[in-house]
Enzyme design. Structure first.
Site, mmCIF file in Angstrom:
data_model
loop_
_atom_site.group_PDB
_atom_site.id
_atom_site.type_symbol
_atom_site.label_atom_id
_atom_site.label_comp_id
_atom_site.label_asym_id
_atom_site.label_seq_id
_atom_site.Cartn_x
_atom_site.Cartn_y
_atom_site.Cartn_z
ATOM 1 N N THR A 111 11.069 1.484 43.682
ATOM 2 C CA THR A 111 11.333 1.176 45.089
ATOM 3 C C THR A 111 10.391 0.044 45.459
ATOM 4 O O THR A 111 9.164 0.206 45.395
ATOM 5 C CB THR A 111 11.064 2.402 45.981
ATOM 6 O OG1 THR A 111 11.883 3.474 45.531
ATOM 7 C CG2 THR A 111 11.384 2.085 47.431
ATOM 8 N N LYS A 184 18.152 1.460 49.932
ATOM 9 C CA LYS A 184 17.112 2.499 49.806
ATOM 10 C C LYS A 184 16.305 2.573 51.116
ATOM 11 O O LYS A 184 15.906 3.661 51.554
ATOM 12 C CB LYS A 184 16.209 2.173 48.619
ATOM 13 C CG LYS A 184 14.970 3.041 48.484
ATOM 14 C CD LYS A 184 15.244 4.417 47.920
ATOM 15 C CE LYS A 184 13.955 5.243 47.876
ATOM 16 N NZ LYS A 184 14.125 6.537 47.236
ATOM 17 N N LYS A 252 4.471 3.993 51.490
ATOM 18 C CA LYS A 252 4.779 2.728 50.800
ATOM 19 C C LYS A 252 6.184 2.275 51.184
ATOM 20 O O LYS A 252 6.424 1.119 51.521
ATOM 21 C CB LYS A 252 4.688 2.919 49.276
ATOM 22 C CG LYS A 252 5.007 1.661 48.498
ATOM 23 C CD LYS A 252 5.339 1.919 47.037
ATOM 24 C CE LYS A 252 6.714 2.504 46.874
ATOM 25 N NZ LYS A 252 7.313 2.355 45.553
HETATM 26 P P1 NAP Z 1 4.638 7.499 38.801
HETATM 27 O O1 NAP Z 1 4.746 8.912 38.386
HETATM 28 O O2 NAP Z 1 3.342 6.980 39.331
HETATM 29 O O3 NAP Z 1 5.095 6.617 37.565
HETATM 30 C C1 NAP Z 1 4.958 5.242 37.491
HETATM 31 C C2 NAP Z 1 4.789 4.937 36.011
HETATM 32 O O4 NAP Z 1 4.803 3.526 35.851
HETATM 33 C C3 NAP Z 1 3.474 5.461 35.462
HETATM 34 O O5 NAP Z 1 3.696 6.043 34.202
HETATM 35 C C4 NAP Z 1 2.624 4.205 35.369
HETATM 36 O O6 NAP Z 1 1.674 4.210 34.337
HETATM 37 C C5 NAP Z 1 3.664 3.160 35.097
HETATM 38 N N1 NAP Z 1 3.220 1.862 35.574
HETATM 39 C C6 NAP Z 1 2.839 1.540 36.832
HETATM 40 N N2 NAP Z 1 2.486 0.251 36.883
HETATM 41 C C7 NAP Z 1 2.648 -0.231 35.648
HETATM 42 C C8 NAP Z 1 2.446 -1.490 35.085
HETATM 43 N N3 NAP Z 1 1.996 -2.512 35.828
HETATM 44 N N4 NAP Z 1 2.711 -1.650 33.780
HETATM 45 C C9 NAP Z 1 3.174 -0.609 33.043
HETATM 46 N N5 NAP Z 1 3.384 0.621 33.506
HETATM 47 C C10 NAP Z 1 3.121 0.799 34.810
HETATM 48 O O7 NAP Z 1 5.720 7.139 39.913
HETATM 49 P P2 NAP Z 1 7.183 7.745 40.076
HETATM 50 O O8 NAP Z 1 7.113 8.907 40.997
HETATM 51 O O9 NAP Z 1 7.821 7.892 38.750
HETATM 52 O O10 NAP Z 1 7.892 6.576 40.896
HETATM 53 C C11 NAP Z 1 8.339 5.393 40.256
HETATM 54 C C12 NAP Z 1 9.126 4.573 41.286
HETATM 55 O O11 NAP Z 1 10.243 5.342 41.754
HETATM 56 C C13 NAP Z 1 8.296 4.211 42.520
HETATM 57 O O12 NAP Z 1 8.627 2.930 42.951
HETATM 58 C C14 NAP Z 1 8.695 5.277 43.526
HETATM 59 O O13 NAP Z 1 8.539 4.825 44.864
HETATM 60 C C15 NAP Z 1 10.158 5.490 43.158
HETATM 61 N N6 NAP Z 1 10.689 6.819 43.515
HETATM 62 C C16 NAP Z 1 9.976 7.942 43.272
HETATM 63 C C17 NAP Z 1 10.515 9.188 43.618
HETATM 64 C C18 NAP Z 1 9.755 10.479 43.385
HETATM 65 O O14 NAP Z 1 10.211 11.536 43.865
HETATM 66 N N7 NAP Z 1 8.646 10.472 42.645
HETATM 67 C C19 NAP Z 1 11.794 9.271 44.202
HETATM 68 C C20 NAP Z 1 12.518 8.099 44.421
HETATM 69 C C21 NAP Z 1 11.945 6.878 44.065
HETATM 70 P P3 NAP Z 1 0.307 5.064 34.377
HETATM 71 O O15 NAP Z 1 0.591 6.257 33.541
HETATM 72 O O16 NAP Z 1 -0.726 4.171 33.800
HETATM 73 O O17 NAP Z 1 0.025 5.380 35.829
#
Ligand code: NAP
Length: 299
Positions: A111, A184, A252
């Site tokens: 997102t 979104k 965010k």
């Molecule tokens: P998350 O658990 O923090 O996962 C993000 C992943 O991306 C982590 O494994 C992180 O690595 C990796 N990452 C971040 N920056 C990076 C970079 N520069 N290079 C390589 N890897 C990187 O977040 P998430 O909940 O999966 O969410 C991911 C996206 O989906 C976000 O934009 C969020 O807003 C969106 N989203 C989330 C949800 C939800 O319910 N969680 C629902 C809808 C949308 P590390 O292991 O090093 O941290």
């Protein structure tokens, strides 16, 4: 609008041409998406900021971990990212686009801002770019039942659709690059108001001395019904806020919404207010609590 509604049995996982996919971002959402891609038979080149996750995924489900996005993208048919925010996407693509072959598909599930999606598509016409943020949370990702809002060219959406079928219940093509992110934002605006309304309704019921759970049982069969009411009212009454989408992530998203609204002139008084209410919840230590924790402010 082009849409594809996919019943689980219609996901055509076995009918999709197999691709080599560089998958970057194995977090709460990315990990189960990548797992579904493996189940569908795709070859995965894995990269994650903390490399242990990519190694753990490869041991559990297969795929090859790489040490840079560029290395993961060599000879890939597609790049899929599911990272945090605009800065993460810029960082990943700066490396990945050094080696992603021309003609490849780039699907971004993060997102992020519509501006960045537009800029990436404009700067990289040799790729089929799809901004494809998702709704459905961790449970939707685990179940392969995400709703995916897509922006990009019709060709790019058509190329992405068979891959997205591995973890989508619904995909919609909402317009050119950036329109997935804009859709979104629409989703998050709608949710913000509904959650605050539900929080106030429950707070009023409790203040009036009613059995809030009994009231919800009745009114959820009428016009007040919502996904939030069906799935969160009970846990809100019980003071449990450990279900998925966190307040930090919502803030965010609302920052992206309010920034875009400043540009397009939309008036969002409730979304702006609820954003400040979420700031209160953060100040109360609720950063990782789910979005229904808005009700804590009213206690
Ligand atoms: P998350 O658990 O923090 O996962 C993000 C992943 O991306 C982590 O494994 C992180 O690595 C990796 N990452 C971040 N920056 C990076 C970079 N520069 N290079 C390589 N890897 C990187 O977040 P998430 O909940 O999966 O969410 C991911 C996206 O989906 C976000 O934009 C969020 O807003 C969106 N989203 C989330 C949800 C939800 O319910 N969680 C629902 C809808 C949308 P590390 O292991 O090093 O941290």
């Amino acid at each position: 609008m082009q849409t594809a509604t996919l019943a689980p049995e219609q996901n055509a996982r076995h009918a999709i041409a197999m691709a080599t996919i560089a998958f970057i971002g194995l977090g709460v959402m990315g990990w189960p998406m990548a797992r579904h891609l493996r189940t569908a038979g795709h070859t995965l080149h894995l990269f994650n900021r903390s490399s242990a996750k990519a190694e753990r995924f490869a041991s559990a489900y297969g795929g090859t971990p790489f040490f840079t996005p560029a290395a993961a993208c060599e000879a890939a048919d597609a790049l899929i990212t599911c990272v945090g925010n605009d800065d993460d996407i810029r960082q990943v693509t700066a490396s990945a686009f050094q080696s992603l072959p021309a003609g490849a598909l780039f699907i971004d599930h993060s997102t992020a801002s519509a501006n960045l999606a537009r800029q990436i598509a404009a700067d990289n016409p040799h790729y089929h770019c799809v901004d494809a943020p998702v709704s459905g949370g961790q449970a939707g990702a685990e179940a392969g039942q995400l709703t995916i809002m897509c922006g990009g060219s019709a060709e790019a959406f058509a190329a992405a659709s068979p891959i997205l079928a591995a973890y989508a219940r619904m995909t919609g093509h909402l317009g050119p690059a950036g329109c997935g992110q804009l859709a979104k934002m629409v989703n998050q605006i709608a949710i913000a108001g509904v959650v605050q309304g539900l929080a106030e309704a429950l707070h009023f019921a409790q203040s009036a001395g009613l059995d809030a759970a009994a009231v919800i049982d009745v009114i959820s069969k009428g016009a007040a019904q919502s996904w939030q009411m069906d799935n969160r009212a009970k846990s809100m009454i019980e003071g449990r806020f450990d279900f998925g989408f966190a307040v930090d992530l919502m803030r965010k998203d609302l920052a992206l919404v309010l920034d875009e609204a400043r540009r397009n002139g939309a008036r969002l008084p409730v979304a702006a207010l609820v954003d400040q209410f979420y700031a209160d919840v953060q100040a109360m230590g609720g950063q990782r609590q789910d979005t229904s924790s808005l009700i804590r402010r009213l206690a």
